[in-house]
Enzyme design. Structure first.
Site, mmCIF file in Angstrom:
data_model
loop_
_atom_site.group_PDB
_atom_site.id
_atom_site.type_symbol
_atom_site.label_atom_id
_atom_site.label_comp_id
_atom_site.label_asym_id
_atom_site.label_seq_id
_atom_site.Cartn_x
_atom_site.Cartn_y
_atom_site.Cartn_z
ATOM 1 N N ARG A 63 0.982 -1.098 -0.120
ATOM 2 C CA ARG A 63 -0.439 0.203 -0.380
ATOM 3 C C ARG A 63 1.306 1.051 0.131
ATOM 4 O O ARG A 63 1.585 1.244 0.747
ATOM 5 C CB ARG A 63 -0.963 -0.148 1.772
ATOM 6 C CG ARG A 63 -1.938 -1.149 1.271
ATOM 7 C CD ARG A 63 -3.034 -0.767 2.210
ATOM 8 N NE ARG A 63 -4.087 -0.114 1.830
ATOM 9 C CZ ARG A 63 -5.039 0.344 2.711
ATOM 10 N NH1 ARG A 63 -4.894 -0.198 3.901
ATOM 11 N NH2 ARG A 63 -5.844 1.195 2.306
ATOM 12 N N ASP B 206 -2.572 8.739 7.206
ATOM 13 C CA ASP B 206 -2.130 8.259 7.512
ATOM 14 C C ASP B 206 -0.333 8.855 6.662
ATOM 15 O O ASP B 206 0.503 7.745 6.719
ATOM 16 C CB ASP B 206 -2.650 7.529 5.695
ATOM 17 C CG ASP B 206 -3.540 6.852 6.226
ATOM 18 O OD1 ASP B 206 -4.591 7.524 6.579
ATOM 19 O OD2 ASP B 206 -3.503 5.403 6.246
HETATM 20 O O1 MRU Z 1 -7.691 2.215 4.609
HETATM 21 P P1 MRU Z 1 -7.256 2.118 5.410
HETATM 22 O O2 MRU Z 1 -9.044 1.612 6.575
HETATM 23 O O3 MRU Z 1 -6.413 1.746 6.024
HETATM 24 O O4 MRU Z 1 -6.954 3.542 6.257
HETATM 25 C C1 MRU Z 1 -7.207 4.213 7.034
HETATM 26 C C2 MRU Z 1 -7.503 5.831 7.943
HETATM 27 O O5 MRU Z 1 -7.246 6.093 7.149
HETATM 28 C C3 MRU Z 1 -7.015 5.420 9.325
HETATM 29 O O6 MRU Z 1 -8.002 7.094 9.474
HETATM 30 C C4 MRU Z 1 -5.241 6.306 9.144
HETATM 31 O O7 MRU Z 1 -4.349 5.556 8.998
HETATM 32 C C5 MRU Z 1 -5.148 6.528 10.247
HETATM 33 S S1 MRU Z 1 -4.508 5.142 11.728
HETATM 34 C C6 MRU Z 1 -4.448 5.805 13.555
#
Ligand code: MRU
Length: 371
Positions: free
Chosen positions: A113, A260
């Site tokens: 990712r 992220d």
């Molecule tokens: O696609 P995901 O579910 O991995 O996305 C996660 C998010 O956007 C969260 O808000 C982010 O990783 C913060 S987690 C502490």
């Protein structure tokens, strides 16, 4: 409550399968680097800090697998937090082939990712040890294990500190809206945005939580609401598109989301829909906070324009539980994240305290204070 989201247990990476929540609480024992990579890609393990930890554990698992295949008479497992096993003297593999294998594993995990920078920070830390030439295999194994568990341990400590700093923003009786899931499931077990709420609740403050459902994969309704209910915190789920009317009605005191990747100037990538919320908050003058550990900051990205945004499969948008919800062949726009410009963010909640404007200067100061 600290959730057991991810662990390295007796030679396997143990995760709770987040795709099955809230209906089924099932733990998976991942036995190879490919299984870890698949779990990250398919969001069985997700959330920026959690995928960083999963990646570090994935590299350790790759070493585990290699040792099992190459040493004579291997034990059932080599690595575990409390109960690791040593390589029998005389059957040590050569360090060059160990390094080749582990660098391949790092490449596999690094391709899962692209957006959450925690993944790359964790892999870089593991790579630094892989590339050391001064260690024999026994010392090397010790260092690899130490680093993987340290990444987890630092993360949980960080989350607890962020919770303390963030909870100073919350007064008894306040209501907080959040997006996606930035809780125990997304992290080492406590959370970033949700950690702030847990911290306030543990100080006896009554906090009302609004959780955006978070289309298309429902991390808000499936995961955030599940965590909140487990912690007896009053929670209301809403469709993402209802956030504007809720905020305009004055029922939300502040918004807190996770992140992220945060660029040097404060531009922040987080789950799709975060930008919409930040714009709504600016319109209705509601504070918009981002809770992010320093491991989520990317000082190499000058601005949000330097952040790679993951585009995910069309089926996430056009199918719901296998049923078509859009006509076949329609074009689909499915970015997993968006970038909120720094100008819409009130402050960052980090383990070093709150970071306010001007973000470029204060982010820099926060990092240099830690050197
Ligand atoms: O696609 P995901 O579910 O991995 O996305 C996660 C998010 O956007 C969260 O808000 C982010 O990783 C913060 S987690 C502490």
């Amino acid at each position: 409550m600290i959730f057991r989201t991810i662990d390295y247990f007796e030679g396997k990476v143990r995760i709770i399968d987040q795709t099955l929540l809230p209906s089924i609480e099932k733990y998976l024992d991942l036995g190879s680097v490919d299984e870890v990579a698949e779990a990250i890609r398919s969001l069985k393990v997700r959330g920026a800090p959690a995928i960083g930890i999963a990646a570090a554990y994935g590299v350790l698992l790759s070493l585990e697998t290699f040792l099992k295949q190459t040493v004579s008479d291997p034990p059932p497992f080599f690595f575990d937090r409390t109960n690791g096993k040593a390589i029998t003297a005389g059957s040590e593999p050569d360090m060059r082939s160990v390094r080749v294998k582990l660098l391949q594993a790092i490449d596999i995990l690094g391709a899962t990712r692209p957006t959450a920078v925690n993944l790359f920070h964790a892999l870089d830390r593991m790579r630094k040890i892989v590339e050391r030439e001064d260690l024999d295999i026994h010392l090397f194994c010790g260092k690899m294990k130490e680093e993987a568990f340290r990444i987890f341990d630092e993360e949980i400590e960080t989350e607890l500190k962020m919770g303390e700093y963030g909870s100073s923003l919350l007064k008894d009786g306040m209501s907080v809206l959040t997006h996606c899931n930035a809780g125990g499931l997304a992290t080492a077990g406590y959370g970033t945005a949700l950690g702030v709420i847990y911290s306030a609740a543990s100080e006896g403050k009554k906090i009302d939580v609004f959780a955006d459902e978070t289309r298309p994969l429902f991390q808000g309704s499936r995961l955030t609401a599940w965590e909140m209910m487990k912690n007896d915190i009053a929670t209301t789920v809403l469709c993402d598109s209802a956030a504007a009317s809720l905020i305009s009605s004055g029922k939300v005191d502040l918004v807190i989301t996770g992140a992220d990747r945060v660029a040097r100037n404060g531009d922040t990538a987080n789950k799709t829909g975060t930008l919409t919320l930040a714009i709504i908050c600016s319109k209705y003058k509601i504070p918009f906070y981002v809770a992010a550990p320093l491991s989520t900051f990317d000082l190499e990205a000058e601005t949000g324009a330097g952040i790679v945004i993951e585009n995910r499969d069309r089926d996430e948008v056009v199918l719901f539980q296998g049923v078509k919800i859009a006509p076949s062949g329609v074009r689909v726009y499915n970015p997993a994240f968006d970038v909120t410009p720094a100008s819409l963010i009130t402050a960052f909640i980090t383990e070093k305290g709150l970071i306010y404007c001007p973000f470029d200067i204060n982010i820099e100061k926060t990092f240099s204070a830690g050197e």
